[in-house]
Design an enzyme around this catalytic site. Structure first.
Site, PDB file in Angstrom:
ATOM      1  N   HIS A 298      -4.573  10.567  -8.299  1.00 22.27           N
ATOM      2  CA  HIS A 298      -5.336  10.940  -7.246  1.00 22.27           C
ATOM      3  C   HIS A 298      -4.424  11.873  -6.342  1.00 22.27           C
ATOM      4  O   HIS A 298      -3.447  11.825  -6.369  1.00 22.27           O
ATOM      5  CB  HIS A 298      -5.794   9.798  -6.512  1.00 22.27           C
ATOM      6  CG  HIS A 298      -5.026   8.926  -5.620  1.00 22.27           C
ATOM      7  ND1 HIS A 298      -4.456   9.115  -4.455  1.00 22.27           N
ATOM      8  CD2 HIS A 298      -4.363   7.729  -5.992  1.00 22.27           C
ATOM      9  CE1 HIS A 298      -3.259   8.177  -4.015  1.00 22.27           C
ATOM     10  NE2 HIS A 298      -3.622   7.315  -4.979  1.00 22.27           N
ATOM     11  N   GLU A 344      -8.828   8.482  -2.767  1.00 25.75           N
ATOM     12  CA  GLU A 344      -8.655   7.187  -3.336  1.00 25.75           C
ATOM     13  C   GLU A 344      -8.389   6.429  -2.237  1.00 25.75           C
ATOM     14  O   GLU A 344      -8.630   5.274  -2.136  1.00 25.75           O
ATOM     15  CB  GLU A 344      -7.642   7.289  -4.226  1.00 25.75           C
ATOM     16  CG  GLU A 344      -7.346   6.012  -5.134  1.00 25.75           C
ATOM     17  CD  GLU A 344      -6.285   5.315  -4.588  1.00 25.75           C
ATOM     18  OE1 GLU A 344      -6.186   3.830  -4.883  1.00 25.75           O
ATOM     19  OE2 GLU A 344      -5.626   5.419  -3.374  1.00 25.75           O
ATOM     20  N   HIS A 441       2.815   4.042   0.933  1.00 23.46           N
ATOM     21  CA  HIS A 441       2.128   4.219   2.146  1.00 23.46           C
ATOM     22  C   HIS A 441       3.044   4.359   3.304  1.00 23.46           C
ATOM     23  O   HIS A 441       2.781   3.824   4.402  1.00 23.46           O
ATOM     24  CB  HIS A 441       1.242   2.961   2.365  1.00 23.46           C
ATOM     25  CG  HIS A 441       0.010   2.988   1.183  1.00 23.46           C
ATOM     26  ND1 HIS A 441      -0.899   2.159   1.186  1.00 23.46           N
ATOM     27  CD2 HIS A 441       0.007   3.823   0.280  1.00 23.46           C
ATOM     28  CE1 HIS A 441      -1.637   2.091   0.176  1.00 23.46           C
ATOM     29  NE2 HIS A 441      -1.221   3.455  -0.362  1.00 23.46           N
TER      30      HIS A 441
HETATM   31 ZN   LIG Z   1      -2.254   5.614  -5.105  1.00 24.09          ZN
END
Ligand SMILES: [Zn+2]
Length: 483
Positions: A298, A344, A441
């Site tokens: 992604h 995504e 993240h």
């Molecule tokens: Zn990912």
């Protein structure tokens, strides 16, 4: 949130819960497939073995003849130019345009895009501070799709729990009007992520007015990690954010010491829907162009760091597959299709749009591959499919020893799980990703995490393996319940 946006988000919730809870990403344990149960026609075995030379040629072109190095330079320039690429932003669309142009500069012209309605959640100011028993700033990062606090913020008593079970056991009066803090020890991403994705709604159900979760990572240097969270339509939406291991554990200790904890939370965000695009790059098949082998990653990311690891690396190695075949003038029997998924991170939105659009063509997807769990040193493939499919992939992997490990999993990826769920066999890249969730993240997901040699080696393996699967005589067999 607009009405259509809300409906769209809610539509995906059940699928996303399934995928998030079953995501199989702990590839630390590498197992070899048990071949004793395989019984493949020797003709097929020798057909696959005959690809040894061409796989060497492909890998050599990428690893030793400059193509991989050029890819990595272009990847670095891409990451530095665009940085984070959140769903719904203009920057993501510019990044998509950039990759389309880059594809064309390599002489590959079969590039198309498919429109996707993409969530566009934008964080504003976010702050958390402890007021009592002492003053302290608490590092915070809002979770995707979180609502804002009132302008003046929320100042309230906090209650720390260590599991949903503990929350359930509390009386509603103990939770009502409080900020619920989940100080849940990290077990694995698959097991622990539910506190991030569902914590706010579970807290709200018992009267909680905000939710803070210990970041879903096995390791922390005071790093907050964001990620998707989903509101249950039946309860009120409360602000949801992640805090560091250090602070979550501190709050838990203070509570155990009998202290009354007062926190002040301010969080602001906006939400609307925008248009984005999945990008599709084909090398059309020579014999059977309607049959497709997909390689994918992604292109969007969270709004922190550079999205280098998640999923810049997976995106770039998948992008290189058609580019490399074009450079080598190789056309497989079936079409090799690279897909750069969009959106995504807010919940597999691009992949769901692709599935909806191509729902009548699933029989033509021979195999679907994804790299979204890191591009560290490659080890093999994590494979979903019938026993027969696994056995064929074992033969393919023999061409790449020592990158020849196979792990079986019903849900080997994230985006591709939606397609695999329909009975299509597929695989994700197994790699030395033990540290993946350290950076995932967070602001730490930058180029510094990646190693050029490893990314190039992943690209070489990924291209060559997908070429063999797209070119070999046998289709990858499906389970009998297949679509
Ligand atoms: Zn990912």
């Amino acid at each position: 949130m607009t009405n259509s946006g809300q409906m769209l988000t809610e539509m995906y919730i059940s699928v996303i819960f399934l995928v998030l809870t079953l995501i199989n990403i702990d590839a630390a344990i590498i197992t070899r497939h048990d071949e004793s149960e395989c019984n493949i026609d020797p003709q097929i075995v020798s057909d696959i073995a005959s690809y040894k030379n061409v796989t060497q040629t492909i890998m050599d072109e990428i690893k030793n003849k400059g193509l991989g190095q050029r890819m990595f330079e272009q990847f670095v320039a891409f990451l530095d130019k665009f940085g984070a690429r959140p769903s719904g932003t203009e920057r993501l669309e510019k990044a998509i345009d950039h990759m389309i142009n880059l594809t064309r500069t390599h002489g590959v012209t079969d590039v198309t895009t498919e429109e996707v309605d993409a969530p566009h959640w934008v964080r504003g100011h976010e702050s958390v501070s402890m007021i009592s028993p002492r003053e302290k700033n608490i590092a915070v990062i809002g979770l995707g799709s979180s609502v804002s606090t009132p302008k003046e913020g929320i100042t309230a008593e906090a209650i720390v729990v260590q599991s949903f079970q503990e929350l359930d056991q509390k009386a509603n009066e103990d939770i009502k009007g409080k900020i619920v803090v989940y100080d849940v020890p990290y077990i694995s991403y698959g097991e622990t992520v539910q506190y991030r994705s569902q914590g706010a709604s579970k807290a709200a159900k018992k009267g909680g007015i905000a939710s803070l979760v210990r970041s879903i990572t096995p390791f922390s240097i005071y790093s907050p990690h964001t990620g998707a969270q989903y509101y249950d339509a039946k309860v009120s939406k409360i602000p949801a954010a992640a805090i560091t291991h250090e602070d979550a554990d501190l709050l838990n200790r203070l509570q155990n010491q009998g202290e009354k904890i007062i926190l002040k939370i301010k969080m602001f965000s906006t939400f609307d829907m925008k248009k984005s695009r999945n990008t599709i790059i084909d090398v059309k098949g020579n014999d059977d162009p309607d049959k497709v082998v997909i390689v994918s990653g992604h292109i969007d990311s969270w709004d922190v760091g550079q999205g280098a690891m998640d999923d810049g690396g997976g995106m770039i190695i998948s992008w290189l597959a058609p580019i490399a075949l074009h450079h080598l003038n190789l056309r497989p029997r079936r079409t090799l299709r690279a897909i750069l998924w969009t959106a995504e991170e807010p919940g597999l939105i691009g992949a769901q749009a692709y599935l909806n659009k191509h729902i009548n063509e699933l029989n033509n997807i021979d195999f679907v591959m994804e790299s979204d769990e890191g591009t560290f040193k490659p080890r093999g493939l994590t494979v979903a499919g019938s026993k027969e499919a696994q056995c064929l992939i074992v033969e393919v992997l023999k061409l790449f020893s020592p990158i020849d490990n196979l792990k079986e999993s019903d849900y080997p990826g994230s985006d591709i799980n939606l397609i695999i769920n329909k009975g299509v066999p597929g695989a994700s890249l197994m790699n030395d990703n033990e540290r993946y969730f350290w950076f995932h993240h967070s602001e730490g997901d930058t180029l510094n995490v990646l190693n050029e040699t490893d990314v190039i080696e992943c690209a070489a393996f990924w291209t060559a393996a997908s070429y063999v699967i797209a070119d070999m005589k046998e289709d990858i067999p499906r389970k009998s319940k297949a679509v």
